[in-house]
Design a protein around this motif. Structure first.
Motif, PDB file in Angstrom:
ATOM      1  N   VAL A  89      11.133  -2.877   3.789  1.00 42.78           N
ATOM      2  CA  VAL A  89      10.696  -4.225   4.129  1.00 42.78           C
ATOM      3  C   VAL A  89       9.808  -4.748   3.004  1.00 42.78           C
ATOM      4  CG1 VAL A  89       9.397  -5.639   5.764  1.00 42.78           C
ATOM      5  CG2 VAL A  89      10.776  -3.708   6.594  1.00 42.78           C
ATOM      6  N   PRO A  90      10.136  -5.897   2.406  1.00 45.38           N
ATOM      7  CA  PRO A  90       9.303  -6.427   1.319  1.00 45.38           C
ATOM      8  C   PRO A  90       7.871  -6.687   1.785  1.00 45.38           C
ATOM      9  CG  PRO A  90      11.409  -7.578   1.442  1.00 45.38           C
ATOM     10  CD  PRO A  90      11.302  -6.737   2.683  1.00 45.38           C
ATOM     11  N   LEU A  91       6.910  -6.401   0.902  1.00 45.86           N
ATOM     12  CA  LEU A  91       5.488  -6.611   1.169  1.00 45.86           C
ATOM     13  C   LEU A  91       5.054  -5.927   2.473  1.00 45.86           C
ATOM     14  CD1 LEU A  91       5.128 -10.338   0.042  1.00 45.86           C
ATOM     15  CD2 LEU A  91       4.392  -8.284  -1.170  1.00 45.86           C
ATOM     16  N   SER A  92       5.532  -4.711   2.636  1.00 48.50           N
ATOM     17  CA  SER A  92       5.139  -3.904   3.804  1.00 48.50           C
ATOM     18  C   SER A  92       4.213  -2.788   3.345  1.00 48.50           C
ATOM     19  CB  SER A  92       6.370  -3.326   4.499  1.00 48.50           C
ATOM     20  OG  SER A  92       7.129  -2.521   3.614  1.00 48.50           O
ATOM     21  N   PHE A  93       3.148  -2.561   4.101  1.00 46.05           N
ATOM     22  CA  PHE A  93       2.112  -1.601   3.749  1.00 46.05           C
ATOM     23  C   PHE A  93       1.905  -0.635   4.916  1.00 46.05           C
ATOM     24  CE2 PHE A  93       1.516  -5.497   1.495  1.00 46.05           C
ATOM     25  CZ  PHE A  93       1.021  -5.168   0.242  1.00 46.05           C
ATOM     26  N   ILE A  94       1.750   0.637   4.608  1.00 48.77           N
ATOM     27  CA  ILE A  94       1.528   1.644   5.642  1.00 48.77           C
ATOM     28  C   ILE A  94       0.335   2.521   5.280  1.00 48.77           C
ATOM     29  CG2 ILE A  94       3.187   3.253   4.584  1.00 48.77           C
ATOM     30  CD1 ILE A  94       3.863   4.224   7.435  1.00 48.77           C
ATOM     31  N   SER A  95      -0.397   2.960   6.300  1.00 47.13           N
ATOM     32  CA  SER A  95      -1.501   3.894   6.100  1.00 47.13           C
ATOM     33  C   SER A  95      -1.544   4.816   7.308  1.00 47.13           C
ATOM     34  CB  SER A  95      -2.831   3.159   5.948  1.00 47.13           C
ATOM     35  OG  SER A  95      -3.861   4.047   5.548  1.00 47.13           O
ATOM     36  N   VAL A  96      -1.863   6.099   7.079  1.00 44.22           N
ATOM     37  CA  VAL A  96      -1.854   7.103   8.150  1.00 44.22           C
ATOM     38  C   VAL A  96      -3.221   7.761   8.248  1.00 44.22           C
ATOM     39  CG1 VAL A  96      -0.806   9.233   8.994  1.00 44.22           C
ATOM     40  CG2 VAL A  96       0.607   7.538   7.796  1.00 44.22           C
ATOM     41  N   PHE A 138      -8.605  15.512  -0.168  1.00 45.26           N
ATOM     42  CA  PHE A 138      -7.257  15.470  -0.715  1.00 45.26           C
ATOM     43  C   PHE A 138      -6.333  14.969   0.394  1.00 45.26           C
ATOM     44  CE2 PHE A 138      -3.099  16.750  -1.945  1.00 45.26           C
ATOM     45  CZ  PHE A 138      -3.081  16.932  -3.322  1.00 45.26           C
ATOM     46  N   PRO A 139      -6.032  13.666   0.441  1.00 44.88           N
ATOM     47  CA  PRO A 139      -5.209  13.119   1.521  1.00 44.88           C
ATOM     48  C   PRO A 139      -3.728  13.447   1.353  1.00 44.88           C
ATOM     49  CG  PRO A 139      -5.793  11.394  -0.036  1.00 44.88           C
ATOM     50  CD  PRO A 139      -6.505  12.634  -0.498  1.00 44.88           C
ATOM     51  N   ASN A 140      -3.227  14.329   2.194  1.00 44.39           N
ATOM     52  CA  ASN A 140      -1.817  14.727   2.121  1.00 44.39           C
ATOM     53  C   ASN A 140      -0.871  13.554   2.311  1.00 44.39           C
ATOM     54  OD1 ASN A 140      -2.492  17.442   1.765  1.00 44.39           O
ATOM     55  ND2 ASN A 140      -0.928  18.120   3.196  1.00 44.39           N
ATOM     56  N   SER A 141      -1.224  12.657   3.223  1.00 39.85           N
ATOM     57  CA  SER A 141      -0.318  11.557   3.534  1.00 39.85           C
ATOM     58  C   SER A 141      -0.027  10.694   2.315  1.00 39.85           C
ATOM     59  CB  SER A 141      -0.890  10.695   4.658  1.00 39.85           C
ATOM     60  OG  SER A 141      -2.192  10.253   4.347  1.00 39.85           O
ATOM     61  N   LEU A 142      -0.996  10.574   1.425  1.00 38.81           N
ATOM     62  CA  LEU A 142      -0.778   9.812   0.194  1.00 38.81           C
ATOM     63  C   LEU A 142       0.314  10.460  -0.643  1.00 38.81           C
ATOM     64  CD1 LEU A 142      -1.473   7.677  -1.950  1.00 38.81           C
ATOM     65  CD2 LEU A 142      -3.357   9.157  -2.686  1.00 38.81           C
ATOM     66  N   GLN A 180      -4.332   3.860   0.639  1.00 38.54           N
ATOM     67  CA  GLN A 180      -5.348   4.899   0.861  1.00 38.54           C
ATOM     68  C   GLN A 180      -6.662   4.347   0.330  1.00 38.54           C
ATOM     69  OE1 GLN A 180      -4.322   8.273   2.187  1.00 38.54           O
ATOM     70  NE2 GLN A 180      -6.440   7.966   2.806  1.00 38.54           N
ATOM     71  N   LEU A 181      -7.284   3.458   1.119  1.00 36.04           N
ATOM     72  CA  LEU A 181      -8.477   2.736   0.680  1.00 36.04           C
ATOM     73  C   LEU A 181      -9.761   3.377   1.208  1.00 36.04           C
ATOM     74  CD1 LEU A 181      -7.183  -0.935   1.166  1.00 36.04           C
ATOM     75  CD2 LEU A 181      -6.853   0.619  -0.767  1.00 36.04           C
TER      76      LEU A 181
END
Length: 295
Positions: A176-183, A258-262, A251-252
């Motif tokens: 999806v264009p301009l879609s952002f995800i964070s976990v 050490f963030p694995n999801s990144l 990842q802000l």
């Protein structure tokens, strides 16, 4: 047999057990994060450690804290190795945002005792040993174990987290264009949300209503922005699909180990955008990050 202690079960502890069990016999002993239950769990843990003592070869603690005090003590008394995996909050003092073991008197004492008396410390990032923190100007720059425990003499060896790049891969799905995800988990707690940079994500969402944001890990988190979707915890297969259908990974974090999801998201083809804290710049290889200051 390895005795493995941790304050709460997480995906990280599950991965540790999954990796170690084929090689060594290991017994997991979960502790508690609830201060009210501490006396009960100390008594329980004492008798658990005593019961397994004849078969115990060494102790392994996920993070330093209340749960690591007795394993460290047993290790010293009975001549057994005790290793602590340092992952983040046990190496940080950020009372300004309600984060870090060192901001609470008794948790600080438990953490210091554990690190000073264990056999070996294995932090997941170099920044957790010693760092001059500059990302948020309101927070003390003196972070990391050496700054917080100046007389620490315990051997330290950095061992970054790992992830399976045979599983976490680009499936060439339509993004999806301009879609952002964070976990992140536990973000319904405002302090935890701030640590994970969700305040900045909400600001981005408010300023760019045509962008799509997906926050995964805590279904109780609430957002006022209609372009922010909230999802609870997902299986690895579900995360694989989510990473492969989003364009960017955020990842802000205000503080991080050490963030694995990144790394997982990058392996799936997401473009990373991260803060310059912890191992984030190393994971991104310093090619893309949002600078050295928090605005």
């Amino acid at each position: 047999m390895i005795i493995y202690t941790y304050p709460v079960r997480t995906a990280f502890t599950d991965r540790d057990l999954e990796m170690i069990r084929p090689e060594r016999k290991i017994k997991a002993l979960e502790f508690t994060q609830n201060p009210i239950h501490l006396p009960l769990f100390y008594v329980l843990q004492f008798f658990q450690l005593l019961w397994y003592l004849p078969k115990t070869s060494q102790y392994l603690c996920f993070f330093g804290g209340y749960h690591s005090v007795l394993p460290v003590w047993f290790g010293k008394i009975f001549g057994k190795k005790c290793i602590i995996q340092a992952g983040g909050m046990d190496c940080i003092n950020m009372p300004e945002i309600g984060y870090g073991n060192f901001r609470k008197k008794w948790l600080r004492k438990a953490t210091i005792f554990s690190f000073k008396n264990c056999t070996l410390i294995l932090p997941v990032a170099q920044a957790l040993i010693k760092q001059h923190y500059q990302y948020d100007g309101l927070i003390s720059p003196n972070q990391g174990l050496i700054n917080l425990i100046p007389d620490l003499t315990t051997p330290i060896q950095v061992i970054p987290n790992g992830f399976d790049t045979d599983f976490w891969k680009n499936l060439q799905l339509k993004r999806v264009p301009l879609s952002f995800i964070s976990v992140a988990t536990g973000t319904s707690n405002p302090s935890r949300a701030k640590v994970k940079g969700y305040d900045l994500i909400e600001e981005l969402a408010a300023n760019h209503p045509d962008w799509k944001f997906t926050l995964v890990g805590d279904s109780s988190y609430q957002s006022k922005n209609p372009n922010v979707s909230i999802l609870g915890k997902k299986t690895a297969s579900e995360l694989l699909t989510l990473y492969n259908t989003h364009q960017f990974y955020l990842q802000l974090s205000t503080s991080e180990g050490f963030p694995n999801s990144l790394g997982e998201a990058m392996s799936c083809g997401c473009i990373p955008i991260g803060s310059a804290v912890g191992a984030i710049p190393e994971i991104i290889e310093k090619r893309i990050h949002i600078g050295s200051k928090r605005y």
